[in-house]
Design an enzyme around this catalytic site. Structure first.
Site, mmCIF file in Angstrom:
data_model
loop_
_atom_site.group_PDB
_atom_site.id
_atom_site.type_symbol
_atom_site.label_atom_id
_atom_site.label_comp_id
_atom_site.label_asym_id
_atom_site.label_seq_id
_atom_site.Cartn_x
_atom_site.Cartn_y
_atom_site.Cartn_z
ATOM 1 N N ASN A 1 0.851 -1.188 0.000
ATOM 2 C CA ASN A 1 0.000 0.000 0.000
ATOM 3 C C ASN A 1 0.890 1.242 0.000
ATOM 4 O O ASN A 1 1.670 1.443 0.933
ATOM 5 C CB ASN A 1 -0.892 -0.061 1.252
ATOM 6 C CG ASN A 1 -1.836 1.108 1.318
ATOM 7 O OD1 ASN A 1 -1.451 2.220 0.980
ATOM 8 N ND2 ASN A 1 -3.052 0.885 1.756
ATOM 9 N N HIS B 1 0.900 6.086 1.703
ATOM 10 C CA HIS B 1 1.697 6.885 2.645
ATOM 11 C C HIS B 1 2.764 7.712 1.942
ATOM 12 O O HIS B 1 3.229 8.709 2.479
ATOM 13 C CB HIS B 1 2.273 5.954 3.721
ATOM 14 C CG HIS B 1 1.205 5.019 4.217
ATOM 15 N ND1 HIS B 1 0.203 5.442 5.054
ATOM 16 C CD2 HIS B 1 0.929 3.731 3.890
ATOM 17 C CE1 HIS B 1 -0.641 4.434 5.249
ATOM 18 N NE2 HIS B 1 -0.226 3.384 4.559
ATOM 19 N N HIS C 1 -5.623 3.649 -2.001
ATOM 20 C CA HIS C 1 -6.964 3.955 -1.494
ATOM 21 C C HIS C 1 -7.341 5.356 -1.983
ATOM 22 O O HIS C 1 -6.769 6.346 -1.534
ATOM 23 C CB HIS C 1 -6.942 3.899 0.036
ATOM 24 C CG HIS C 1 -8.280 4.108 0.681
ATOM 25 N ND1 HIS C 1 -8.465 3.995 2.042
ATOM 26 C CD2 HIS C 1 -9.498 4.418 0.168
ATOM 27 C CE1 HIS C 1 -9.739 4.238 2.329
ATOM 28 N NE2 HIS C 1 -10.375 4.508 1.203
ATOM 29 N N ARG D 1 -7.438 12.783 0.218
ATOM 30 C CA ARG D 1 -6.429 13.356 1.098
ATOM 31 C C ARG D 1 -5.027 12.803 0.859
ATOM 32 O O ARG D 1 -4.052 13.396 1.261
ATOM 33 C CB ARG D 1 -6.829 13.191 2.557
ATOM 34 C CG ARG D 1 -6.570 11.827 3.133
ATOM 35 C CD ARG D 1 -6.633 11.908 4.651
ATOM 36 N NE ARG D 1 -7.993 11.757 5.114
ATOM 37 C CZ ARG D 1 -8.331 10.860 6.045
ATOM 38 N NH1 ARG D 1 -7.437 10.089 6.584
ATOM 39 N NH2 ARG D 1 -9.581 10.753 6.419
ATOM 40 N N GLU E 1 -8.543 0.365 -3.313
ATOM 41 C CA GLU E 1 -9.405 0.377 -2.125
ATOM 42 C C GLU E 1 -10.376 1.521 -2.282
ATOM 43 O O GLU E 1 -9.968 2.634 -2.631
ATOM 44 C CB GLU E 1 -8.572 0.651 -0.874
ATOM 45 C CG GLU E 1 -7.982 -0.548 -0.250
ATOM 46 C CD GLU E 1 -7.200 -0.168 0.991
ATOM 47 O OE1 GLU E 1 -7.492 0.856 1.621
ATOM 48 O OE2 GLU E 1 -6.273 -0.912 1.312
ATOM 49 N N THR F 1 -8.353 3.551 8.070
ATOM 50 C CA THR F 1 -9.575 2.739 8.078
ATOM 51 C C THR F 1 -9.721 2.052 9.442
ATOM 52 O O THR F 1 -8.943 1.165 9.778
ATOM 53 C CB THR F 1 -9.515 1.692 6.948
ATOM 54 O OG1 THR F 1 -9.029 2.335 5.778
ATOM 55 C CG2 THR F 1 -10.879 1.099 6.675
ATOM 56 N N GLU G 1 -10.982 -9.385 3.020
ATOM 57 C CA GLU G 1 -9.722 -8.994 3.644
ATOM 58 C C GLU G 1 -10.019 -8.778 5.118
ATOM 59 O O GLU G 1 -10.934 -8.025 5.475
ATOM 60 C CB GLU G 1 -9.151 -7.718 3.007
ATOM 61 C CG GLU G 1 -7.841 -7.315 3.688
ATOM 62 C CD GLU G 1 -6.978 -6.386 2.852
ATOM 63 O OE1 GLU G 1 -7.022 -6.468 1.617
ATOM 64 O OE2 GLU G 1 -6.258 -5.589 3.462
HETATM 65 N N1 PXP Z 1 -5.755 -3.167 3.824
HETATM 66 C C1 PXP Z 1 -6.746 -2.255 3.912
HETATM 67 C C2 PXP Z 1 -8.109 -2.662 3.450
HETATM 68 C C3 PXP Z 1 -6.493 -0.952 4.384
HETATM 69 O O1 PXP Z 1 -7.502 -0.054 4.467
HETATM 70 C C4 PXP Z 1 -5.187 -0.597 4.741
HETATM 71 C C5 PXP Z 1 -4.896 0.794 5.193
HETATM 72 O O2 PXP Z 1 -5.085 1.692 4.157
HETATM 73 C C6 PXP Z 1 -4.187 -1.584 4.627
HETATM 74 C C7 PXP Z 1 -4.502 -2.855 4.183
HETATM 75 C C8 PXP Z 1 -2.770 -1.286 4.962
HETATM 76 O O3 PXP Z 1 -2.642 -0.908 6.305
HETATM 77 P P1 PXP Z 1 -1.298 -0.292 6.833
HETATM 78 O O4 PXP Z 1 -1.022 0.934 6.043
HETATM 79 O O5 PXP Z 1 -1.575 -0.027 8.274
HETATM 80 O O6 PXP Z 1 -0.225 -1.331 6.638
#
Ligand code: PXP
Length: 240
Positions: free
Chosen positions: A9, A12, A45, A51, A72, A103, A153
């Site tokens: 993901n 960030h 996402h 944002r 997402e 989330t 998930e």
């Molecule tokens: N899976 C889903 C469905 C999420 O919403 C997120 C956070 O955006 C993640 C995985 C990844 O989470 P993290 O960034 O805390 O590793």
């Protein structure tokens, strides 16, 4: 059973970029580097308030990425329209609240039943693999099955938090294990994500029926110190 997949993901990276309103660091660069170093998919996402990831990121990454893109999104008409337009390989439907930092929990499947069914069918008709982000409990797994979901998930935020704080996590682990086994018995593919670190990945990967881990915040944060290549290779080794 095939090897466990690692989805990265990269939201960030966009968060850091947006903090200064510049065009760097680039989420596209992060996606392509993750691909190069062994990621099996890339997660973004697209939030309703944009944002972090913005529409242009989705367009560029969708165009240039060779591995599957996992979008997402909140269960809304606008997001469904976007998914059907850009056709990512995967969609993960997540709940979304404006004021949350991330989330916070799984979907309320009961409240959203009809619309979720419509979204799942719409995406299925375009061959987009669709998962529902849910809490680890049997009721939610069964509900997901009844809605026609092929994948779920599991929200791992709670157990990861307990592990980080050195608290007892065996009850939460059992809940996840039971949910995974039940989903597998029902023929549903299981993914897991949220808050996963090297340590929690080691613990969660003891559960054999999880096919995919989606990891972002820790991995991108740790990459500042040791590089994204090292982090990806290490996570891959842990979950394999
Ligand atoms: N899976 C889903 C469905 C999420 O919403 C997120 C956070 O955006 C993640 C995985 C990844 O989470 P993290 O960034 O805390 O590793």
């Amino acid at each position: 059973m095939g090897k466990t997949r690692l989805g990265i993901n990269i939201d960030h990276v966009a968060t850091v970029r947006n903090a200064r309103g510049e065009n760097y660091p680039s989420p596209l660069k992060a996606a392509l580097l993750s691909q190069k170093y062994g990621a099996d998919s890339i997660t973004i996402h697209l939030r309703e308030d944009r944002r972090h990831i913005i529409d242009q990121d989705l367009i560029e990454i969708r165009k240039k990425l060779k591995i599957p893109l996992n979008l997402e999104m909140a269960p809304t008409k606008q997001m469904l329209k976007i998914a059907l337009k850009y056709k990512p390989a995967f969609v993960c439907i997540v709940p979304e609240k404006r004021k949350e930092i991330t989330t916070e929990g799984g979907l309320n499947l009961k409240k959203n039943s009809n619309f979720l069914k419509k979204i799942i069918n719409g995406l299925k008709s375009k061959r987009i693999r669709t998962s529902l982000f849910i809490e680890p409990n049997l009721k939610s797994v069964l509900h997901a099955k009844n809605l026609g979901a092929e994948c779920i998930e599991i929200h791992t935020g709670k157990i990861c938090n307990l592990i980080n704080k050195r608290k007892k996590y065996s009850k939460e682990f059992k809940k996840i294990l039971n949910s995974v086994n039940f989903a597998n018995d029902l023929g549903i593919d299981v993914h897991a994500g949220h808050g996963i670190t090297f340590e929690s990945a080691k613990i969660l990967s003891k559960i054999k029926g999880i096919k995919e881990f989606n990891i972002g915040h820790f991995l991108i944060g740790e990459s500042i110190f040791v590089g994204i290549k090292y982090c990806i290779k290490k996570f891959k080794k842990i979950i394999k």
